[in-house]
Design a protein around this motif. Structure first.
Motif, PDB file in Angstrom:
ATOM      1  N   ILE A 120       9.180  -1.188 -10.152  1.00  0.00           N
ATOM      2  CA  ILE A 120       9.537  -2.391 -10.893  1.00  0.00           C
ATOM      3  C   ILE A 120      10.275  -3.399 -10.023  1.00  0.00           C
ATOM      4  CG2 ILE A 120       9.698  -1.020 -12.999  1.00  0.00           C
ATOM      5  CD1 ILE A 120      12.754  -1.557 -12.874  1.00  0.00           C
ATOM      6  N   GLY A 121      10.574  -3.060  -8.781  1.00  0.00           N
ATOM      7  CA  GLY A 121      11.310  -3.953  -7.897  1.00  0.00           C
ATOM      8  C   GLY A 121      10.414  -4.909  -7.143  1.00  0.00           C
ATOM      9  N   PRO A 122      11.007  -5.869  -6.422  1.00  0.00           N
ATOM     10  CA  PRO A 122      10.225  -6.920  -5.740  1.00  0.00           C
ATOM     11  C   PRO A 122       9.660  -6.501  -4.396  1.00  0.00           C
ATOM     12  CG  PRO A 122      12.557  -7.321  -5.441  1.00  0.00           C
ATOM     13  CD  PRO A 122      12.458  -6.129  -6.345  1.00  0.00           C
ATOM     14  N   LEU A 123       9.909  -5.253  -3.959  1.00  0.00           N
ATOM     15  CA  LEU A 123       9.389  -4.781  -2.680  1.00  0.00           C
ATOM     16  C   LEU A 123       8.524  -3.551  -2.874  1.00  0.00           C
ATOM     17  CD1 LEU A 123      12.530  -5.078  -0.352  1.00  0.00           C
ATOM     18  CD2 LEU A 123      10.561  -6.621  -0.460  1.00  0.00           C
ATOM     19  N   SER A 124       7.632  -3.343  -1.919  1.00  0.00           N
ATOM     20  CA  SER A 124       6.791  -2.154  -1.952  1.00  0.00           C
ATOM     21  C   SER A 124       6.484  -1.729  -0.523  1.00  0.00           C
ATOM     22  CB  SER A 124       5.481  -2.442  -2.690  1.00  0.00           C
ATOM     23  OG  SER A 124       4.641  -1.303  -2.703  1.00  0.00           O
ATOM     24  N   PHE A 125       6.428  -0.429  -0.295  1.00  0.00           N
ATOM     25  CA  PHE A 125       5.993   0.066   1.008  1.00  0.00           C
ATOM     26  C   PHE A 125       4.506  -0.204   1.172  1.00  0.00           C
ATOM     27  CE2 PHE A 125       9.614   3.237   0.841  1.00  0.00           C
ATOM     28  CZ  PHE A 125      10.322   2.639   1.869  1.00  0.00           C
ATOM     29  N   ASN A 126       4.122  -0.680   2.347  1.00  0.00           N
ATOM     30  CA  ASN A 126       2.711  -0.880   2.673  1.00  0.00           C
ATOM     31  C   ASN A 126       2.191   0.425   3.254  1.00  0.00           C
ATOM     32  OD1 ASN A 126       0.216  -1.527   3.846  1.00  0.00           O
ATOM     33  ND2 ASN A 126       0.832  -3.644   4.177  1.00  0.00           N
ATOM     34  N   ILE A 127       1.532   1.200   2.421  1.00  0.00           N
ATOM     35  CA  ILE A 127       1.108   2.544   2.803  1.00  0.00           C
ATOM     36  C   ILE A 127       0.043   2.522   3.885  1.00  0.00           C
ATOM     37  CG2 ILE A 127       0.014   4.656   1.937  1.00  0.00           C
ATOM     38  CD1 ILE A 127       1.336   4.119  -0.736  1.00  0.00           C
ATOM     39  N   SER A 128      -0.798   1.487   3.901  1.00  0.00           N
ATOM     40  CA  SER A 128      -1.938   1.457   4.822  1.00  0.00           C
ATOM     41  C   SER A 128      -1.591   0.900   6.196  1.00  0.00           C
ATOM     42  CB  SER A 128      -3.069   0.623   4.216  1.00  0.00           C
ATOM     43  OG  SER A 128      -2.643  -0.711   4.005  1.00  0.00           O
ATOM     44  N   SER A 129      -0.405   0.303   6.352  1.00  0.00           N
ATOM     45  CA  SER A 129      -0.077  -0.340   7.625  1.00  0.00           C
ATOM     46  C   SER A 129       0.557   0.631   8.605  1.00  0.00           C
ATOM     47  CB  SER A 129       0.894  -1.511   7.380  1.00  0.00           C
ATOM     48  OG  SER A 129       2.154  -1.025   6.958  1.00  0.00           O
ATOM     49  N   GLN A 130       0.539   0.261   9.879  1.00  0.00           N
ATOM     50  CA  GLN A 130       1.199   1.036  10.918  1.00  0.00           C
ATOM     51  C   GLN A 130       2.715   0.847  10.836  1.00  0.00           C
ATOM     52  OE1 GLN A 130      -0.284   3.116  13.192  1.00  0.00           O
ATOM     53  NE2 GLN A 130      -2.205   2.745  12.085  1.00  0.00           N
ATOM     54  N   TRP A 131       3.451   1.900  11.141  1.00  0.00           N
ATOM     55  CA  TRP A 131       4.898   1.806  11.141  1.00  0.00           C
ATOM     56  C   TRP A 131       5.362   1.043  12.380  1.00  0.00           C
ATOM     57  CZ3 TRP A 131       7.867   6.620   9.006  1.00  0.00           C
ATOM     58  CH2 TRP A 131       7.317   6.991   7.772  1.00  0.00           C
ATOM     59  N   GLU A 132       6.476   0.323  12.244  1.00  0.00           N
ATOM     60  CA  GLU A 132       7.054  -0.395  13.363  1.00  0.00           C
ATOM     61  C   GLU A 132       8.442   0.159  13.672  1.00  0.00           C
ATOM     62  OE1 GLU A 132       7.119  -4.534  12.533  1.00  0.00           O
ATOM     63  OE2 GLU A 132       4.952  -4.765  12.587  1.00  0.00           O
ATOM     64  N   ASP A 133       8.669   0.501  14.934  1.00  0.00           N
ATOM     65  CA  ASP A 133       9.956   1.054  15.360  1.00  0.00           C
ATOM     66  C   ASP A 133      10.356   2.259  14.526  1.00  0.00           C
ATOM     67  OD1 ASP A 133      10.221  -1.004  17.264  1.00  0.00           O
ATOM     68  OD2 ASP A 133      11.063  -2.350  15.751  1.00  0.00           O
ATOM     69  N   GLY A 134       9.365   3.072  14.181  1.00  0.00           N
ATOM     70  CA  GLY A 134       9.652   4.289  13.436  1.00  0.00           C
ATOM     71  C   GLY A 134       9.898   4.086  11.960  1.00  0.00           C
ATOM     72  N   LEU A 135       9.652   2.882  11.429  1.00  0.00           N
ATOM     73  CA  LEU A 135       9.907   2.586  10.024  1.00  0.00           C
ATOM     74  C   LEU A 135       8.649   2.077   9.337  1.00  0.00           C
ATOM     75  CD1 LEU A 135      13.389   0.787  10.063  1.00  0.00           C
ATOM     76  CD2 LEU A 135      12.887   3.118   9.345  1.00  0.00           C
ATOM     77  N   PRO A 136       8.470   2.436   8.047  1.00  0.00           N
ATOM     78  CA  PRO A 136       7.349   1.874   7.294  1.00  0.00           C
ATOM     79  C   PRO A 136       7.570   0.394   7.027  1.00  0.00           C
ATOM     80  CG  PRO A 136       8.781   3.131   5.843  1.00  0.00           C
ATOM     81  CD  PRO A 136       9.277   3.365   7.239  1.00  0.00           C
ATOM     82  N   ARG A 137       6.503  -0.325   6.832  1.00  0.00           N
ATOM     83  CA  ARG A 137       6.592  -1.764   6.585  1.00  0.00           C
ATOM     84  C   ARG A 137       6.708  -2.035   5.093  1.00  0.00           C
ATOM     85  NH1 ARG A 137       2.156  -4.988   9.974  1.00  0.00           N
ATOM     86  NH2 ARG A 137       3.467  -6.692   9.199  1.00  0.00           N
TER      87      ARG A 137
END
Length: 466
Positions: free
Chosen positions: A110-127
């Motif tokens: 319900i929040g304004p952000l979502s993890f992008n499951i299909s993208s590559q992680w940057e600096d060890g973090l999900p986008r």
């Protein structure tokens, strides 16, 4: 002639510099805040690792100390995008018990952000990416890491063991203090909201608030109602899980009838231990039910530790765990250094976790019955592909309330020409309850059908029919 590649490169450099500067400032703020727990120390968050550029919404984080400051409850507050000082305030509690509201904030719930499951992680973090169906398009939303021990909330009293009743008392004190520190929202209509196990907490908290208002609390709340998704209100879920599995063709007619006959309608494993025939039948039902994910039956159950293919639970936990435990993320969120040893999405779920939780509200239906005497509004919704807390369980306890269907029973409602779910409105002339299924959704319905759930909320909050 302008070199566009140079301009693009320069823009990226400036953006990353701003992010680094913001994280650095956040880090120093966090370090300083650790010495002062007597106030909320609310901070505005403008940048988050994994999200490109400035956040397109107003996010504040902070702590509220309760129980003589021994319990520090962490929160995320996101202002409504249009009229934050007049429109509703939703106070959101996660399920569990013992789960952080963080996942509901950033996993496309319900929040304004979502993890992008299909993208590559940057600096060890999900986008991270924007969620176009955030409930902050309808209301201000206050997410609380409750109970103490969940997410970034912590206790200075290490011997403390949270429970349903303690969680409610702390949440009530939290809300009174938060409204005092944010007086501009003191008159906003308030709705207590959450999902799953939070149903027990919400029902009890509603009565706590009402009793406080009637007793003349110095912080009177403009409480209007509550919202619960796929609620777990009692311990009778297993009975309806068997019935639900039969209804959706996971169990054959013969197997279901044998289970009813042998187990006499009680499918709890502890009961089956004294009934050899029932135990044998329940093992057969498990062979049919176990291969599917109980929180979303359209997906197969996967091995969380070594998934061979897409596994929602695995990726949700892995992304949340990696992101929330990152030092730069915690600095950006203004988490106090040294207050938690490790962030867990849900405490008490791991064998090496010392966190305990006392579920001392076995059945919250009686609290619901008491609420029907008040001039309140309630929205109860259930994803219809959920076997963990089937919609049939919810209908069973609604029938125990002092309310009757008002108008059409079980009518379809639509979004973009498609059925969004099936709704029934109940009333007793004073209290009004809307129950709806969310077609095609699982246990936390907005994760699966975010557009439909936003439409549901928009219509209901505006007193419009679904």
């Amino acid at each position: 002639m302008i070199n566009m590649k140079f301009v693009t490169h320069l823009s990226l450099v400036l953006t990353m510099s701003l992010v680094s500067f913001a994280l650095s400032n956040n880090y120093h703020t966090t370090s300083n805040s650790n010495t002062n727990t007597s106030h909320s120390n609310s901070n505005t968050v403008r940048f988050l690792p994994g999200f490109p550029g400035i956040l397109p919404f107003n996010l504040q984080t902070g702590y509220i100390g309760v129980w003589e400051e021994q319990m520090q409850l962490f929160y995320y507050f996101i202002k409504y995008e249009n009229n934050p000082k007049t429109d509703p305030l939703l106070v959101w509690f996660a399920g569990g018990p013992g789960c952080s509201s963080f996942t509901d904030l950033v996993f496309g719930h319900i929040g304004p952000l979502s993890f992008n499951i299909s993208s590559q992680w940057e600096d060890g973090l999900p986008r991270l990416e924007s969620n176009p169906y955030s409930w902050t398009k309808v209301a201000n939303v206050l997410f609380i890491d409750s109970p103490v021990g969940a997410g970034f909330s912590y206790a200075t009293n290490k011997s403390y063991i949270p429970s349903d009743t303690n969680t409610v008392k702390q949440a009530y004190e939290f809300l009174k203090k938060w409204l005092i520190e944010h007086p501009e929202f003191a008159r906003n209509p308030i709705y207590i909201a959450g999902a799953s196990y939070a149903g027990r907490v919400i029902s009890t908290l509603m009565l706590e608030i009402i009793n406080g208002n009637e007793a003349g609390s110095e912080t009177r709340m403009n409480i209007q109602g509550y919202i619960i998704g796929n609620p777990v209100m009692d311990d009778f879920v297993s009975k309806h899980a068997i019935e639900y599995a039969h209804r959706i063709s996971i169990l054959s007619d013969e197997l279901y009838e044998s289970a009813k006959l042998s187990c006499h309608g009680d499918y709890e494993p502890i009961v089956a231990e004294g009934n050899a025939q029932c135990k044998e039948i329940l093992e057969a039902t498990s062979n049919c039910m176990d291969p599917v994910e109980e929180s979303f039956i359209l997906e197969s159950k996967c091995n969380v530790s070594t998934p061979e293919k897409w596994c929602r639970v695995y990726y949700r936990n892995r992304m949340s765990q990696s992101w929330a435990n990152d030092i730069n993320v915690q600095a950006a969120l203004h988490v106090r250094e040294g207050t938690i040893s490790e962030w867990f999405r849900c405490r008490g779920r791991r064998s090496d976790d010392e966190f305990k939780y006392n579920s001392d509200v076995d059945n919250s239906v009686s609290y619901q019955q008491n609420l029907t005497t008040e001039p309140l509004r309630a929205l109860i919704f259930s994803g219809d592909q959920d076997m963990l807390a089937p919609y049939m369980t919810t209908l069973a306890w609604i029938k125990k309330l002092n309310i009757v269907p008002n108008g059409d029973y079980w009518r379809p409602w639509f979004l973009n020409g498609q059925v969004g779910g099936y709704v029934t409105e109940y009333s007793n002339g004073n209290y009004n309850l809307t129950f709806t299924t969310i077609k095609g959704a699982g246990h936390i319905a907005p994760e699966y059908k975010s557009q439909e759930c936003l439409a549901m909320l928009q219509r209901w909050i505006a007193f419009s029919p679904l």
